[in-house]
Design a protein around this motif. Structure first.
Motif, PDB file in Angstrom:
ATOM      1  N   ASP A   5       0.833  -1.200   0.000  1.00  0.00           N
ATOM      2  CA  ASP A   5       0.000   0.000   0.000  1.00  0.00           C
ATOM      3  C   ASP A   5       0.870   1.253   0.000  1.00  0.00           C
ATOM      4  OD1 ASP A   5      -2.290  -1.568   0.130  1.00  0.00           O
ATOM      5  OD2 ASP A   5      -2.290  -1.596   2.315  1.00  0.00           O
ATOM      6  N   ARG A   6       1.979   1.209   0.739  1.00  0.00           N
ATOM      7  CA  ARG A   6       2.870   2.364   0.802  1.00  0.00           C
ATOM      8  C   ARG A   6       3.505   2.648  -0.558  1.00  0.00           C
ATOM      9  NH1 ARG A   6       5.997   0.662   4.587  1.00  0.00           N
ATOM     10  NH2 ARG A   6       7.881   0.206   3.376  1.00  0.00           N
ATOM     11  N   LEU A   7       3.926   1.599  -1.262  1.00  0.00           N
ATOM     12  CA  LEU A   7       4.507   1.782  -2.594  1.00  0.00           C
ATOM     13  C   LEU A   7       3.492   2.398  -3.549  1.00  0.00           C
ATOM     14  CD1 LEU A   7       6.520  -1.555  -2.964  1.00  0.00           C
ATOM     15  CD2 LEU A   7       7.426   0.715  -2.456  1.00  0.00           C
ATOM     16  N   PHE A   8       2.258   1.926  -3.461  1.00  0.00           N
ATOM     17  CA  PHE A   8       1.190   2.488  -4.304  1.00  0.00           C
ATOM     18  C   PHE A   8       1.007   3.967  -4.006  1.00  0.00           C
ATOM     19  CE2 PHE A   8      -3.230   3.635  -5.031  1.00  0.00           C
ATOM     20  CZ  PHE A   8      -3.444   3.202  -6.328  1.00  0.00           C
ATOM     21  N   GLN A   9       1.007   4.328  -2.721  1.00  0.00           N
ATOM     22  CA  GLN A   9       0.812   5.729  -2.342  1.00  0.00           C
ATOM     23  C   GLN A   9       1.973   6.599  -2.820  1.00  0.00           C
ATOM     24  OE1 GLN A   9      -1.752   7.257  -1.090  1.00  0.00           O
ATOM     25  NE2 GLN A   9      -2.975   5.413  -0.877  1.00  0.00           N
ATOM     26  N   ILE A  10       3.193   6.082  -2.774  1.00  0.00           N
ATOM     27  CA  ILE A  10       4.339   6.855  -3.256  1.00  0.00           C
ATOM     28  C   ILE A  10       4.154   7.201  -4.733  1.00  0.00           C
ATOM     29  CG2 ILE A  10       6.811   6.733  -3.803  1.00  0.00           C
ATOM     30  CD1 ILE A  10       7.172   5.133  -1.210  1.00  0.00           C
ATOM     31  N   VAL A  11       3.727   6.219  -5.526  1.00  0.00           N
ATOM     32  CA  VAL A  11       3.478   6.463  -6.949  1.00  0.00           C
ATOM     33  C   VAL A  11       2.404   7.527  -7.130  1.00  0.00           C
ATOM     34  CG1 VAL A  11       2.621   5.440  -9.090  1.00  0.00           C
ATOM     35  CG2 VAL A  11       4.253   4.183  -7.685  1.00  0.00           C
ATOM     36  N   GLN A  12       1.341   7.471  -6.323  1.00  0.00           N
ATOM     37  CA  GLN A  12       0.267   8.452  -6.442  1.00  0.00           C
ATOM     38  C   GLN A  12       0.762   9.864  -6.103  1.00  0.00           C
ATOM     39  OE1 GLN A  12      -2.595   7.341  -7.852  1.00  0.00           O
ATOM     40  NE2 GLN A  12      -1.368   5.466  -7.840  1.00  0.00           N
ATOM     41  N   TYR A  13       1.584   9.994  -5.066  1.00  0.00           N
ATOM     42  CA  TYR A  13       2.099  11.302  -4.663  1.00  0.00           C
ATOM     43  C   TYR A  13       3.056  11.887  -5.711  1.00  0.00           C
ATOM     44  CZ  TYR A  13       0.201  10.604   0.045  1.00  0.00           C
ATOM     45  OH  TYR A  13      -0.640  10.411   1.114  1.00  0.00           O
ATOM     46  N   LEU A  14       3.733  11.025  -6.469  1.00  0.00           N
ATOM     47  CA  LEU A  14       4.700  11.501  -7.459  1.00  0.00           C
ATOM     48  C   LEU A  14       4.075  11.787  -8.822  1.00  0.00           C
ATOM     49  CD1 LEU A  14       7.792   9.226  -6.679  1.00  0.00           C
ATOM     50  CD2 LEU A  14       7.433  11.612  -6.035  1.00  0.00           C
ATOM     51  N   ARG A  15       2.793  11.497  -8.979  1.00  0.00           N
ATOM     52  CA  ARG A  15       2.139  11.774 -10.257  1.00  0.00           C
ATOM     53  C   ARG A  15       2.123  13.283 -10.529  1.00  0.00           C
ATOM     54  NH1 ARG A  15      -0.640   7.728 -12.649  1.00  0.00           N
ATOM     55  NH2 ARG A  15      -1.159   5.888 -11.422  1.00  0.00           N
ATOM     56  N   GLY A  16       2.083  13.634 -11.800  1.00  0.00           N
ATOM     57  CA  GLY A  16       1.919  15.029 -12.183  1.00  0.00           C
ATOM     58  C   GLY A  16       3.214  15.786 -12.395  1.00  0.00           C
ATOM     59  N   GLY A  17       4.362  15.118 -12.298  1.00  0.00           N
ATOM     60  CA  GLY A  17       5.627  15.772 -12.590  1.00  0.00           C
ATOM     61  C   GLY A  17       6.118  16.732 -11.528  1.00  0.00           C
ATOM     62  N   ARG A  18       5.582  16.626 -10.301  1.00  0.00           N
ATOM     63  CA  ARG A  18       6.025  17.514  -9.226  1.00  0.00           C
ATOM     64  C   ARG A  18       7.227  16.918  -8.503  1.00  0.00           C
ATOM     65  NH1 ARG A  18       0.681  16.755  -8.412  1.00  0.00           N
ATOM     66  NH2 ARG A  18       1.142  15.478  -6.574  1.00  0.00           N
ATOM     67  N   LEU A  19       8.168  17.780  -8.106  1.00  0.00           N
ATOM     68  CA  LEU A  19       9.308  17.340  -7.317  1.00  0.00           C
ATOM     69  C   LEU A  19       8.857  17.197  -5.869  1.00  0.00           C
ATOM     70  CD1 LEU A  19      12.433  16.834  -7.467  1.00  0.00           C
ATOM     71  CD2 LEU A  19      12.674  19.164  -6.561  1.00  0.00           C
ATOM     72  N   VAL A  20       9.055  16.018  -5.307  1.00  0.00           N
ATOM     73  CA  VAL A  20       8.639  15.741  -3.937  1.00  0.00           C
ATOM     74  C   VAL A  20       9.839  15.193  -3.175  1.00  0.00           C
ATOM     75  CG1 VAL A  20       7.026  14.499  -2.439  1.00  0.00           C
ATOM     76  CG2 VAL A  20       6.320  15.173  -4.749  1.00  0.00           C
ATOM     77  N   THR A  21      10.112  15.755  -2.028  1.00  0.00           N
ATOM     78  CA  THR A  21      11.263  15.302  -1.247  1.00  0.00           C
ATOM     79  C   THR A  21      10.935  14.030  -0.472  1.00  0.00           C
ATOM     80  OG1 THR A  21      10.677  16.582   0.715  1.00  0.00           O
ATOM     81  CG2 THR A  21      12.014  17.688  -0.974  1.00  0.00           C
ATOM     82  N   ALA A  22      11.989  13.304  -0.124  1.00  0.00           N
ATOM     83  CA  ALA A  22      11.807  12.106   0.690  1.00  0.00           C
ATOM     84  C   ALA A  22      11.228  12.462   2.044  1.00  0.00           C
ATOM     85  CB  ALA A  22      13.139  11.379   0.855  1.00  0.00           C
ATOM     86  N   ALA A  23      11.620  13.610   2.587  1.00  0.00           N
ATOM     87  CA  ALA A  23      11.101  14.040   3.887  1.00  0.00           C
ATOM     88  C   ALA A  23       9.593  14.269   3.825  1.00  0.00           C
ATOM     89  CB  ALA A  23      11.810  15.309   4.346  1.00  0.00           C
ATOM     90  N   ALA A  24       9.119  14.861   2.724  1.00  0.00           N
ATOM     91  CA  ALA A  24       7.684  15.101   2.572  1.00  0.00           C
ATOM     92  C   ALA A  24       6.925  13.785   2.460  1.00  0.00           C
ATOM     93  CB  ALA A  24       7.424  15.975   1.351  1.00  0.00           C
ATOM     94  N   LEU A  25       7.464  12.840   1.691  1.00  0.00           N
ATOM     95  CA  LEU A  25       6.830  11.530   1.566  1.00  0.00           C
ATOM     96  C   LEU A  25       6.812  10.806   2.907  1.00  0.00           C
ATOM     97  CD1 LEU A  25       8.393  10.352  -1.823  1.00  0.00           C
ATOM     98  CD2 LEU A  25       5.989  10.928  -1.422  1.00  0.00           C
ATOM     99  N   ALA A  26       7.926  10.890   3.620  1.00  0.00           N
ATOM    100  CA  ALA A  26       8.012  10.224   4.923  1.00  0.00           C
ATOM    101  C   ALA A  26       6.989  10.793   5.896  1.00  0.00           C
ATOM    102  CB  ALA A  26       9.424  10.369   5.490  1.00  0.00           C
ATOM    103  N   ASP A  27       6.791  12.108   5.845  1.00  0.00           N
ATOM    104  CA  ASP A  27       5.821  12.749   6.734  1.00  0.00           C
ATOM    105  C   ASP A  27       4.405  12.311   6.400  1.00  0.00           C
ATOM    106  OD1 ASP A  27       5.154  14.780   8.805  1.00  0.00           O
ATOM    107  OD2 ASP A  27       4.166  15.753   7.116  1.00  0.00           O
TER     108      ASP A  27
END
Length: 233
Positions: A5-27
């Motif tokens: 489920d976490r891997l799926f959510q990471i893919v969803q958060y990275l959609r749209g070409g936005r730069l996302v930090t590891a800290a933001a994903l971890a939070d």
């Protein structure tokens, strides 16, 4: 949260070409940045087009989509009907999870399958006994089954006799308007079923180690031998 489920959510958060930090994903996912680094590395190794590096951030190239889920029309109808039933008769967390799963499935199935889902004419209404208290009770029992939490139930039986039952909760059953809890009753030293609407209170009492002879599987095997449950082969 399961790793899948976490891997799926990471893919969803990275959609749209936005730069996302590891800290933001971890939070967002309530894990460490080290876990995010490892998960992203595994996603890249599996072919997900993620670019970036630790300390800078990650971005996913446009055009990537998850592989479509392949359900038959009958399977889609069953999922929709099941979600509606659980929304009407399940615990608060159960109903919410069913709705969320249905939304995710609806996003990735083909248009023809989505039309079939929207055409399902199975509905659940009239769940008057499903008070907020009852829904919360189901959630607590479900969580206790999953976490192997020993409970002391304040229970009132059909003859209105009140007892305190130390139990190992094993599974929940829905009988159409009535939920029951299958448990190993330490007072009776045997399997017992308890109507959830007759449980007036429950107190956690530590955890228990699984034992084969006191498991739900052992109960099913015994009931099949007695002819109470059909053998599905």
């Amino acid at each position: 949260m399961r790793r899948a489920d976490r891997l799926f959510q990471i893919v969803q958060y990275l959609r749209g070409g936005r730069l996302v930090t590891a800290a933001a994903l971890a939070d967002r996912l309530e894990v460490s940045t080290r876990t995010i680094y490892r998960d992203v590395a595994d996603l890249i190794a599996s072919g997900v087009p993620i670019e970036g590096e630790a300390g800078v951030g990650y971005v996913m190239r446009q055009g990537y989509d998850m592989p479509p889920l392949m359900f038959t029309n009958d399977e889609i109808a069953a999922l929709v009907a099941g979600a509606r039933l659980l929304r009407a008769w399940g615990g608060t967390a159960m109903a919410g999870a069913a709705e969320e799963a249905l939304v995710k499935i609806n996003e990735v199935i083909p248009d023809t399958a989505r039309a079939r889902a929207e055409a399902v004419q199975v509905h659940a209404v009239g769940a008057s006994g499903m008070t907020p208290e009852m829904r919360a009770r189901l959630d607590r029992l479900d969580a206790a089954c999953n976490a192997r939490t020993r409970l002391v139930l304040a229970y009132v039986d059909e003859a209105e006799r009140a007892t305190d039952r130390p139990v190992r909760p094993l599974a929940l059953f829905f009988w159409g308007k009535v939920w029951t809890l299958l448990a190993w009753c330490e007072l009776r030293d045997d399997f017992r079923t308890f109507r959830v609407d007759r449980i007036h209170a429950m107190t956690p009492d530590g955890t228990f180690r699984p034992e084969r002879a006191k498991s739900a599987a052992a109960f099913y095997e015994r009931e099949r031998r007695l002819g109470h449950i059909p053998d599905r082969g």
